[in-house]
Design an enzyme around this catalytic site. Structure first.
Site, PDB file in Angstrom:
ATOM      1  N   ASN A  23       0.863  -1.181   0.000  1.00 39.56           N
ATOM      2  CA  ASN A  23       0.000   0.000   0.000  1.00 39.56           C
ATOM      3  C   ASN A  23       0.903   1.236   0.000  1.00 39.56           C
ATOM      4  O   ASN A  23       1.486   1.582   1.016  1.00 39.56           O
ATOM      5  CB  ASN A  23      -0.881  -0.037   1.265  1.00 39.56           C
ATOM      6  CG  ASN A  23      -1.691   1.229   1.451  1.00 39.56           C
ATOM      7  OD1 ASN A  23      -1.820   2.039   0.533  1.00 39.56           O
ATOM      8  ND2 ASN A  23      -2.248   1.400   2.644  1.00 39.56           N
ATOM      9  N   LYS A  48       0.052   4.214  -0.215  1.00 41.76           N
ATOM     10  CA  LYS A  48      -0.623   5.373   0.400  1.00 41.76           C
ATOM     11  C   LYS A  48      -0.474   6.604  -0.504  1.00 41.76           C
ATOM     12  O   LYS A  48      -0.449   6.463  -1.730  1.00 41.76           O
ATOM     13  CB  LYS A  48      -0.089   5.629   1.805  1.00 41.76           C
ATOM     14  CG  LYS A  48      -0.042   4.363   2.662  1.00 41.76           C
ATOM     15  CD  LYS A  48       0.118   4.651   4.107  1.00 41.76           C
ATOM     16  CE  LYS A  48       0.338   3.354   4.864  1.00 41.76           C
ATOM     17  NZ  LYS A  48       0.152   3.490   6.290  1.00 41.76           N
ATOM     18  N   HIS A  76      -9.434   0.787   5.089  1.00 35.75           N
ATOM     19  CA  HIS A  76      -8.152   1.011   5.765  1.00 35.75           C
ATOM     20  C   HIS A  76      -8.372   1.944   6.953  1.00 35.75           C
ATOM     21  O   HIS A  76      -9.194   2.873   6.881  1.00 35.75           O
ATOM     22  CB  HIS A  76      -7.144   1.616   4.786  1.00 35.75           C
ATOM     23  CG  HIS A  76      -5.743   1.624   5.312  1.00 35.75           C
ATOM     24  ND1 HIS A  76      -5.305   2.571   6.223  1.00 35.75           N
ATOM     25  CD2 HIS A  76      -4.693   0.802   5.091  1.00 35.75           C
ATOM     26  CE1 HIS A  76      -4.042   2.315   6.526  1.00 35.75           C
ATOM     27  NE2 HIS A  76      -3.645   1.241   5.850  1.00 35.75           N
ATOM     28  N   GLU A  89      -6.786   4.375   8.030  1.00 33.37           N
ATOM     29  CA  GLU A  89      -6.607   5.809   7.742  1.00 33.37           C
ATOM     30  C   GLU A  89      -7.861   6.384   7.092  1.00 33.37           C
ATOM     31  O   GLU A  89      -8.187   7.557   7.297  1.00 33.37           O
ATOM     32  CB  GLU A  89      -5.357   6.012   6.870  1.00 33.37           C
ATOM     33  CG  GLU A  89      -4.084   5.797   7.681  1.00 33.37           C
ATOM     34  CD  GLU A  89      -2.889   5.313   6.870  1.00 33.37           C
ATOM     35  OE1 GLU A  89      -2.909   5.394   5.632  1.00 33.37           O
ATOM     36  OE2 GLU A  89      -1.923   4.829   7.505  1.00 33.37           O
ATOM     37  N   GLU A 113      -5.140  -5.352  10.704  1.00 33.07           N
ATOM     38  CA  GLU A 113      -4.141  -4.304  10.885  1.00 33.07           C
ATOM     39  C   GLU A 113      -4.417  -3.569  12.194  1.00 33.07           C
ATOM     40  O   GLU A 113      -5.254  -2.637  12.218  1.00 33.07           O
ATOM     41  CB  GLU A 113      -4.207  -3.311   9.738  1.00 33.07           C
ATOM     42  CG  GLU A 113      -3.928  -3.914   8.383  1.00 33.07           C
ATOM     43  CD  GLU A 113      -3.388  -2.871   7.416  1.00 33.07           C
ATOM     44  OE1 GLU A 113      -2.289  -3.091   6.899  1.00 33.07           O
ATOM     45  OE2 GLU A 113      -4.039  -1.833   7.207  1.00 33.07           O
ATOM     46  N   GLY A 153       2.580   1.972  10.759  1.00 34.74           N
ATOM     47  CA  GLY A 153       3.515   3.082  10.590  1.00 34.74           C
ATOM     48  C   GLY A 153       4.258   3.480  11.852  1.00 34.74           C
ATOM     49  O   GLY A 153       4.895   4.527  11.893  1.00 34.74           O
ATOM     50  N   SER A 185       3.613  -2.394  10.385  1.00 32.15           N
ATOM     51  CA  SER A 185       5.065  -2.381  10.571  1.00 32.15           C
ATOM     52  C   SER A 185       5.742  -3.701  10.197  1.00 32.15           C
ATOM     53  O   SER A 185       6.697  -4.126  10.848  1.00 32.15           O
ATOM     54  CB  SER A 185       5.408  -1.970  12.012  1.00 32.15           C
ATOM     55  OG  SER A 185       4.978  -0.646  12.255  1.00 32.15           O
TER      56      SER A 185
HETATM   57  C1  PEP Z   1      -0.701  -0.035   6.110  1.00 31.47           C
HETATM   58  O1  PEP Z   1      -0.814   1.163   5.912  1.00 31.47           O
HETATM   59  O2  PEP Z   1      -1.575  -0.811   5.690  1.00 31.47           O
HETATM   60  C2  PEP Z   1       0.436  -0.507   6.868  1.00 31.47           C
HETATM   61  C3  PEP Z   1       0.417  -1.721   7.321  1.00 31.47           C
HETATM   62  O3  PEP Z   1       1.466   0.387   7.054  1.00 31.47           O
HETATM   63  P1  PEP Z   1       2.930   0.055   7.662  1.00 31.47           P
HETATM   64  O4  PEP Z   1       3.405  -1.210   7.021  1.00 31.47           O
HETATM   65  O5  PEP Z   1       3.743   1.233   7.299  1.00 31.47           O
HETATM   66  O6  PEP Z   1       2.741  -0.114   9.124  1.00 31.47           O
END
Ligand code: PEP
Length: 250
Positions: free
Chosen positions: A9, A11, A94, A96, A166, A172, A212
Protein backbone atom coordinates in the site's frame (compact mmCIF):
# COMPACT_ATOMS: atom_id res chain seq x y z
CA UNK A 1 -3.61 -24.66 0.21
CA UNK A 2 -3.84 -20.84 0.32
CA UNK A 3 -1.40 -19.03 -1.96
CA UNK A 4 0.52 -16.48 0.14
CA UNK A 5 -0.34 -12.89 -0.66
CA UNK A 6 1.68 -9.71 -0.20
CA UNK A 7 0.27 -6.31 -1.06
CA UNK A 8 2.10 -3.00 -0.98
CA UNK A 9 0.00 0.00 0.00
CA UNK A 10 1.89 3.03 -1.27
CA UNK A 11 -0.62 5.37 0.40
CA UNK A 12 -0.26 9.02 -0.76
CA UNK A 13 3.28 8.60 -2.04
CA UNK A 14 4.96 8.80 -5.45
CA UNK A 15 4.33 10.97 -8.47
CA UNK A 16 4.00 9.18 -11.79
CA UNK A 17 7.72 9.59 -12.51
CA UNK A 18 8.63 8.33 -9.04
CA UNK A 19 6.20 5.42 -9.34
CA UNK A 20 7.78 4.38 -12.64
CA UNK A 21 11.21 4.55 -11.07
CA UNK A 22 10.20 2.47 -8.05
CA UNK A 23 8.55 -0.21 -10.19
CA UNK A 24 11.54 -0.46 -12.45
CA UNK A 25 13.86 -0.81 -9.45
CA UNK A 26 11.71 -3.38 -7.62
CA UNK A 27 10.09 -5.18 -10.54
CA UNK A 28 12.92 -7.55 -11.36
CA UNK A 29 13.38 -8.77 -7.79
CA UNK A 30 9.65 -9.06 -7.24
CA UNK A 31 9.08 -11.01 -10.44
CA UNK A 32 11.71 -13.52 -9.34
CA UNK A 33 9.67 -14.45 -6.26
CA UNK A 34 7.47 -17.40 -7.11
CA UNK A 35 4.56 -19.05 -5.35
CA UNK A 36 3.33 -15.77 -3.88
CA UNK A 37 0.62 -13.45 -5.13
CA UNK A 38 2.22 -9.99 -5.29
CA UNK A 39 0.14 -6.85 -5.55
CA UNK A 40 1.06 -3.17 -5.70
CA UNK A 41 -1.47 -0.49 -4.71
CA UNK A 42 -0.24 2.91 -5.95
CA UNK A 43 -2.26 6.14 -5.85
CA UNK A 44 -4.97 6.43 -8.53
CA UNK A 45 -2.85 8.89 -10.51
CA UNK A 46 -0.12 6.29 -11.07
CA UNK A 47 -2.33 3.29 -11.88
CA UNK A 48 -2.05 3.69 -15.65
CA UNK A 49 1.72 4.10 -15.62
CA UNK A 50 2.24 1.18 -13.24
CA UNK A 51 -0.24 -0.98 -15.19
CA UNK A 52 1.77 -0.33 -18.37
CA UNK A 53 4.99 -1.35 -16.64
CA UNK A 54 3.53 -4.47 -15.05
CA UNK A 55 1.57 -5.71 -18.06
CA UNK A 56 2.44 -9.33 -18.77
CA UNK A 57 4.04 -9.89 -15.37
CA UNK A 58 2.63 -11.83 -12.43
CA UNK A 59 2.48 -8.69 -10.27
CA UNK A 60 -1.07 -7.50 -9.76
CA UNK A 61 -2.53 -4.07 -9.17
CA UNK A 62 -4.83 -2.76 -6.48
CA UNK A 63 -6.48 0.56 -5.73
CA UNK A 64 -6.46 2.09 -2.26
CA UNK A 65 -10.15 2.94 -2.11
CA UNK A 66 -13.26 3.08 -4.26
CA UNK A 67 -16.73 4.64 -4.11
CA UNK A 68 -19.81 2.43 -4.15
CA UNK A 69 -21.90 4.39 -6.68
CA UNK A 70 -21.57 3.52 -10.33
CA UNK A 71 -21.22 7.08 -11.61
CA UNK A 72 -22.50 10.60 -11.16
CA UNK A 73 -22.13 13.73 -9.09
CA UNK A 74 -19.60 12.55 -6.51
CA UNK A 75 -16.73 14.99 -6.96
CA UNK A 76 -13.35 13.54 -6.16
CA UNK A 77 -14.53 9.92 -6.02
CA UNK A 78 -13.58 6.98 -8.21
CA UNK A 79 -16.19 4.45 -9.36
CA UNK A 80 -15.87 0.64 -9.40
CA UNK A 81 -15.83 0.47 -13.21
CA UNK A 82 -12.91 2.92 -13.24
CA UNK A 83 -10.98 0.85 -10.72
CA UNK A 84 -11.74 -2.31 -12.65
CA UNK A 85 -10.05 -0.91 -15.76
CA UNK A 86 -6.71 -1.32 -13.98
CA UNK A 87 -7.12 -3.36 -10.83
CA UNK A 88 -8.00 -6.84 -9.73
CA UNK A 89 -7.97 -5.70 -6.09
CA UNK A 90 -9.08 -2.77 -3.99
CA UNK A 91 -8.14 -1.96 -0.39
CA UNK A 92 -11.29 -1.08 1.56
CA UNK A 93 -11.79 0.18 5.10
CA UNK A 94 -8.15 1.01 5.77
CA UNK A 95 -7.86 2.54 9.24
CA UNK A 96 -6.61 5.81 7.74
CA UNK A 97 -9.85 6.02 5.75
CA UNK A 98 -11.82 5.32 8.92
CA UNK A 99 -9.79 7.76 11.03
CA UNK A 100 -9.40 10.72 8.67
CA UNK A 101 -12.23 10.37 6.16
CA UNK A 102 -15.16 9.28 8.26
CA UNK A 103 -15.50 5.73 6.94
CA UNK A 104 -17.79 3.55 9.01
CA UNK A 105 -18.57 -0.15 9.01
CA UNK A 106 -21.63 0.79 6.97
CA UNK A 107 -19.78 2.69 4.23
CA UNK A 108 -17.08 0.01 4.12
CA UNK A 109 -19.87 -2.52 3.58
CA UNK A 110 -21.31 -0.49 0.68
CA UNK A 111 -17.89 -0.48 -0.96
CA UNK A 112 -17.43 -4.22 -0.41
CA UNK A 113 -20.80 -4.93 -2.03
CA UNK A 114 -19.90 -2.66 -4.95
CA UNK A 115 -16.65 -4.59 -5.34
CA UNK A 116 -18.58 -7.87 -5.33
CA UNK A 117 -21.01 -6.53 -7.94
CA UNK A 118 -18.16 -5.42 -10.19
CA UNK A 119 -15.94 -8.47 -9.76
CA UNK A 120 -13.17 -6.63 -7.93
CA UNK A 121 -11.57 -8.44 -4.99
CA UNK A 122 -11.67 -6.35 -1.83
CA UNK A 123 -8.82 -6.36 0.65
CA UNK A 124 -10.94 -5.58 3.69
CA UNK A 125 -9.05 -3.96 6.57
CA UNK A 126 -10.03 -4.41 10.20
CA UNK A 127 -8.18 -3.69 13.41
CA UNK A 128 -8.41 -2.15 16.85
CA UNK A 129 -6.98 1.16 18.07
CA UNK A 130 -4.49 1.36 20.92
CA UNK A 131 -7.20 2.36 23.41
CA UNK A 132 -9.40 -0.53 22.32
CA UNK A 133 -6.45 -2.87 22.60
CA UNK A 134 -5.65 -1.65 26.10
CA UNK A 135 -9.29 -2.04 27.09
CA UNK A 136 -9.24 -5.69 25.99
CA UNK A 137 -11.71 -5.02 23.16
CA UNK A 138 -9.69 -6.39 20.24
CA UNK A 139 -11.84 -9.46 19.59
CA UNK A 140 -15.06 -7.48 19.87
CA UNK A 141 -13.92 -4.66 17.56
CA UNK A 142 -12.51 -6.99 14.93
CA UNK A 143 -15.68 -9.08 15.01
CA UNK A 144 -17.90 -6.00 14.65
CA UNK A 145 -15.84 -4.58 11.78
CA UNK A 146 -15.65 -7.90 9.95
CA UNK A 147 -19.38 -8.63 10.31
CA UNK A 148 -20.20 -5.05 9.30
CA UNK A 149 -17.99 -5.10 6.22
CA UNK A 150 -19.16 -8.48 4.97
CA UNK A 151 -22.91 -8.16 5.40
CA UNK A 152 -24.57 -9.30 2.18
CA UNK A 153 -21.46 -10.95 0.72
CA UNK A 154 -22.53 -14.04 -1.17
CA UNK A 155 -21.17 -17.50 -0.47
CA UNK A 156 -19.74 -17.93 -3.97
CA UNK A 157 -17.82 -14.64 -3.76
CA UNK A 158 -16.55 -15.24 -0.21
CA UNK A 159 -13.59 -17.52 -1.01
CA UNK A 160 -11.95 -14.80 -3.11
CA UNK A 161 -12.07 -12.23 -0.29
CA UNK A 162 -8.87 -11.00 1.30
CA UNK A 163 -9.04 -9.75 4.89
CA UNK A 164 -6.24 -7.69 6.44
CA UNK A 165 -5.93 -7.57 10.21
CA UNK A 166 -4.14 -4.30 10.89
CA UNK A 167 -3.95 -3.20 14.52
CA UNK A 168 -4.06 0.59 14.24
CA UNK A 169 -1.35 1.01 16.86
CA UNK A 170 1.04 -1.01 14.70
CA UNK A 171 0.54 0.92 11.46
CA UNK A 172 3.52 3.08 10.59
CA UNK A 173 4.80 3.03 14.16
CA UNK A 174 7.54 0.42 13.96
CA UNK A 175 5.70 -1.38 16.77
CA UNK A 176 4.55 -4.55 15.04
CA UNK A 177 2.35 -7.04 16.83
CA UNK A 178 3.98 -10.35 17.68
CA UNK A 179 3.33 -13.33 15.44
CA UNK A 180 1.61 -15.06 18.32
CA UNK A 181 -0.76 -12.18 19.13
CA UNK A 182 -1.62 -11.66 15.49
CA UNK A 183 -2.30 -15.39 15.08
CA UNK A 184 -4.79 -15.23 17.96
CA UNK A 185 -6.81 -12.58 16.13
CA UNK A 186 -6.43 -14.27 12.74
CA UNK A 187 -7.78 -17.49 14.26
CA UNK A 188 -10.80 -15.56 15.57
CA UNK A 189 -11.36 -13.98 12.16
CA UNK A 190 -11.20 -17.36 10.42
CA UNK A 191 -13.68 -18.82 12.90
CA UNK A 192 -16.01 -15.91 12.20
CA UNK A 193 -15.62 -16.41 8.44
CA UNK A 194 -16.56 -20.07 8.96
CA UNK A 195 -19.70 -18.96 10.85
CA UNK A 196 -20.60 -16.70 7.95
CA UNK A 197 -19.67 -18.76 4.91
CA UNK A 198 -18.87 -22.30 6.11
CA UNK A 199 -15.52 -23.86 6.94
CA UNK A 200 -14.60 -24.75 3.35
CA UNK A 201 -14.92 -21.13 2.21
CA UNK A 202 -13.18 -19.82 5.34
CA UNK A 203 -10.25 -22.12 4.64
CA UNK A 204 -9.79 -20.46 1.25
CA UNK A 205 -9.89 -16.82 2.39
CA UNK A 206 -6.48 -15.16 2.72
CA UNK A 207 -6.06 -13.25 5.98
CA UNK A 208 -3.13 -10.83 5.92
CA UNK A 209 -1.37 -9.18 8.81
CA UNK A 210 -0.52 -5.49 8.46
CA UNK A 211 1.34 -3.13 10.77
CA UNK A 212 5.07 -2.38 10.57
CA UNK A 213 5.92 -5.53 8.63
CA UNK A 214 9.53 -5.55 7.40
CA UNK A 215 11.88 -8.01 5.80
CA UNK A 216 13.26 -8.66 9.26
CA UNK A 217 10.00 -9.61 11.02
CA UNK A 218 7.93 -11.03 8.14
CA UNK A 219 8.90 -14.66 8.72
CA UNK A 220 7.58 -14.52 12.28
CA UNK A 221 4.13 -13.71 10.92
CA UNK A 222 4.19 -16.06 7.95
CA UNK A 223 5.08 -19.03 10.15
CA UNK A 224 1.67 -18.75 11.84
CA UNK A 225 -1.06 -21.08 10.54
CA UNK A 226 -3.71 -18.41 9.90
CA UNK A 227 -1.45 -15.63 8.59
CA UNK A 228 -1.43 -15.88 4.81
CA UNK A 229 0.60 -12.84 3.92
CA UNK A 230 0.94 -9.15 4.62
CA UNK A 231 -0.45 -5.76 3.75
CA UNK A 232 2.63 -3.57 3.79
CA UNK A 233 2.81 0.21 3.98
CA UNK A 234 6.19 1.85 4.56
CA UNK A 235 8.32 -1.14 3.59
CA UNK A 236 6.52 -1.46 0.23
CA UNK A 237 8.25 1.73 -0.92
CA UNK A 238 11.66 0.09 -0.82
CA UNK A 239 13.53 -3.10 -1.59
CA UNK A 240 12.38 -4.51 1.71
CA UNK A 241 9.13 -5.39 -0.05
CA UNK A 242 11.03 -7.99 -2.07
CA UNK A 243 12.44 -9.48 1.15
CA UNK A 244 8.89 -9.67 2.53
CA UNK A 245 7.67 -11.43 -0.62
CA UNK A 246 10.61 -13.83 -0.36
CA UNK A 247 9.74 -14.61 3.25
CA UNK A 248 6.16 -15.37 2.13
CA UNK A 249 7.42 -17.80 -0.48
CA UNK A 250 9.18 -19.99 2.09
C1 PEP B 1 -0.70 -0.04 6.11
O1 PEP B 1 -0.81 1.16 5.91
O2 PEP B 1 -1.57 -0.81 5.69
C2 PEP B 1 0.44 -0.51 6.87
C3 PEP B 1 0.42 -1.72 7.32
O3 PEP B 1 1.47 0.39 7.05
P1 PEP B 1 2.93 0.06 7.66
O4 PEP B 1 3.40 -1.21 7.02
O5 PEP B 1 3.74 1.23 7.30
O6 PEP B 1 2.74 -0.11 9.12
Amino acid sequence: MRTPFVAGNWKMNKTVAEARELVSIMGVGLKAVKGVEKVICPPFTSLLAVANLLGGTDIGLGAQNMHWEEKGAFTGEVAPAMVKEFCKYVILGHSERRQYFGETDQTVNKRVLAAQKNGIIPIVCVGETLDENKAGQTAEVVRRQTLGALQGVEADFAPSLVIAYEPVWAIGTGLASSGENAQLVHGQIRALLAELFGQAAADKIRILYGGSVTGANAAEFFSQPDIDGALVGGASLKDDFIAIAEAASK
